[in-house]
Design an enzyme around this catalytic site. Sequence first.
Site, PDB file in Angstrom:
ATOM      1  N   ARG A  51       0.725   9.614 -21.960  1.00  0.00           N
ATOM      2  CA  ARG A  51      -0.129   8.455 -21.669  1.00  0.00           C
ATOM      3  C   ARG A  51      -0.889   7.970 -22.904  1.00  0.00           C
ATOM      4  O   ARG A  51      -1.022   6.774 -23.116  1.00  0.00           O
ATOM      5  CB  ARG A  51      -1.064   8.729 -20.494  1.00  0.00           C
ATOM      6  CG  ARG A  51      -2.305   9.526 -20.807  1.00  0.00           C
ATOM      7  CD  ARG A  51      -2.972   9.964 -19.540  1.00  0.00           C
ATOM      8  NE  ARG A  51      -2.008  10.633 -18.683  1.00  0.00           N
ATOM      9  CZ  ARG A  51      -1.679  10.236 -17.460  1.00  0.00           C
ATOM     10  NH1 ARG A  51      -2.239   9.195 -16.926  1.00  0.00           N
ATOM     11  NH2 ARG A  51      -0.799  10.912 -16.767  1.00  0.00           N
ATOM     12  N   THR A  52      -1.335   8.892 -23.736  1.00  0.00           N
ATOM     13  CA  THR A  52      -2.059   8.470 -24.940  1.00  0.00           C
ATOM     14  C   THR A  52      -1.105   7.748 -25.897  1.00  0.00           C
ATOM     15  O   THR A  52      -1.442   6.713 -26.471  1.00  0.00           O
ATOM     16  CB  THR A  52      -2.688   9.687 -25.651  1.00  0.00           C
ATOM     17  OG1 THR A  52      -3.531  10.367 -24.719  1.00  0.00           O
ATOM     18  CG2 THR A  52      -3.528   9.270 -26.844  1.00  0.00           C
ATOM     19  N   LYS A  80      10.175  22.376 -39.355  1.00  0.00           N
ATOM     20  CA  LYS A  80      10.780  22.986 -40.546  1.00  0.00           C
ATOM     21  C   LYS A  80       9.718  23.591 -41.462  1.00  0.00           C
ATOM     22  O   LYS A  80      10.005  24.002 -42.575  1.00  0.00           O
ATOM     23  CB  LYS A  80      11.578  21.942 -41.327  1.00  0.00           C
ATOM     24  CG  LYS A  80      12.713  21.307 -40.533  1.00  0.00           C
ATOM     25  CD  LYS A  80      13.625  20.492 -41.451  1.00  0.00           C
ATOM     26  CE  LYS A  80      14.599  19.628 -40.672  1.00  0.00           C
ATOM     27  NZ  LYS A  80      14.046  18.275 -40.392  1.00  0.00           N
ATOM     28  N   ARG A 101      -1.611  13.092 -32.838  1.00  0.00           N
ATOM     29  CA  ARG A 101      -1.977  14.083 -31.834  1.00  0.00           C
ATOM     30  C   ARG A 101      -1.488  15.424 -32.342  1.00  0.00           C
ATOM     31  O   ARG A 101      -0.345  15.527 -32.817  1.00  0.00           O
ATOM     32  CB  ARG A 101      -1.258  13.746 -30.521  1.00  0.00           C
ATOM     33  CG  ARG A 101      -1.454  14.782 -29.444  1.00  0.00           C
ATOM     34  CD  ARG A 101      -2.687  14.439 -28.675  1.00  0.00           C
ATOM     35  NE  ARG A 101      -2.736  15.086 -27.392  1.00  0.00           N
ATOM     36  CZ  ARG A 101      -3.498  14.629 -26.409  1.00  0.00           C
ATOM     37  NH1 ARG A 101      -4.197  13.527 -26.556  1.00  0.00           N
ATOM     38  NH2 ARG A 101      -3.552  15.269 -25.280  1.00  0.00           N
ATOM     39  N   HIS A 129     -11.335  13.736 -29.324  1.00  0.00           N
ATOM     40  CA  HIS A 129     -10.395  12.728 -28.839  1.00  0.00           C
ATOM     41  C   HIS A 129     -11.150  11.406 -28.785  1.00  0.00           C
ATOM     42  O   HIS A 129     -11.479  10.904 -27.716  1.00  0.00           O
ATOM     43  CB  HIS A 129      -9.882  13.147 -27.445  1.00  0.00           C
ATOM     44  CG  HIS A 129      -8.719  12.347 -26.949  1.00  0.00           C
ATOM     45  ND1 HIS A 129      -8.084  11.384 -27.703  1.00  0.00           N
ATOM     46  CD2 HIS A 129      -8.071  12.372 -25.758  1.00  0.00           C
ATOM     47  CE1 HIS A 129      -7.094  10.860 -26.986  1.00  0.00           C
ATOM     48  NE2 HIS A 129      -7.072  11.439 -25.809  1.00  0.00           N
TER      49      HIS A 129
END
Lengths: 304, 139
Positions: A51-52, A80, A101, A129
Amino acid sequence: MRHLIDIKDLSVQEIDELIGVAKDIIAHPEKYQEKCKYKKLATLFFEPSTRTRLSFEAAMMELGGNVIGFSEASSSSASKGESVSDTTRMVGCYSDIIAMRHPKEGAPLVASLKSTVPIINAGDGGHSHPTQTLTDLLTIFCEKNRLENLTIGLCGDLKFGRTVHSLITAMSRYKNIKFILISPDELKVPEYVKKEILEKNDIPYIETNDIEEHIGDLDILYMTRVQKERFFNEEDYLRLKDYYILNKEKLEKAKQDLCIMHPLPRVNEIAVEVDDDPRACYFKQARYGKYIRMALILKLLEIK
Amino acid sequence: MNIDSIKDGIVIDHIQAKKGLDIYNALKLGELDCSVAIITNAKSNKMGRKDIIKIDKNIDLDLNILGYIDPNITINIIENDERVDKYHVELPKEITNIIKCKNPRCITSIEQELKHIFILTDKEKRTYRCKYCETLNEE
Ligand SMILES: [Zn+2]
């Protein structure tokens, strides 16, 4: 060049300006539909948060811009072993702004130290956030027409809920704010939030176990989800998850202009029967989230 | 080097007894090319026992970290057999690579190259928080 890593990075005046722009976007969306033409937003999601990510991507698209990125760490070079800083510098060559994020707290700050483009923290672990907080502030402003003189009830997981701590931090800067903190004893607001934010700013607050006791005083009721991943054992989670469920009956004593908010996704903290109540604002809140992200992208790209 | 007196140099005094070696290491005094003496368990009217470090040269040392390790420590600057300055070191605003962030969710837990930086957030309470995740350093 500015980044947004924490809500405290923005002054009250800057937040007011962002809210002003967001309101103008809501009123005149056509004015903004080509503001970011030929610009690219990179969404670097080292852990999934659909959703973000969609909110950021929709925001950029409504500004006429484009979006590139990845939605989980396994599809990025992080798998990696590349450092956050290196990934960011590389992506900065392909994009004009980055929304990141990351499951590790502080990763967006690390990214911002070497980045050549603005970084937006789209959530770092349990830490911060800021665009959720901006979303909450825009919702409150649009629904109540003010960010002052409010009694705000926060309900549910107040211990681990970073949205709650950030909202307390952000609202503590406005005049005549009162908090009613509603949670089971195990999930109370941490001491440092009370001491370093509430008490330091002389903000009155009441802690209670009982959602109905003060519901009639509230202008805002902010519900939160009790998250399973915050608990070490299943038993505690199961015992506490249904502690507070908001339903029609509990709302009987509430004000007619109460604004019920929730960062979503909800599990069962708000009964579905509440969705049709005009006081339910949580789906509108998701829409406001897109508008404030549009305003933020414009600000950080310095587009008027 | 005469242990009792130095002509030009720095005397780090009122170190908590037995902590002299820790401070010697924290300041990386082993890397200096002048004489350095650590005196442990010296008698002290104020503290009972204390440690003292004497550095036989007036070098430019970053002593700020001492304010974090122990605010009771006093610094004496000696020039031509005379003490020209005596002071307590203030709490440093930022400390690098002295304490490690213990938060398992902190970015420093997976990226070894990152410096562990703590920022002073409350002078009175001597509170430091991780620059990245804002976790409190609990002593
Ligand atoms: Zn940390």
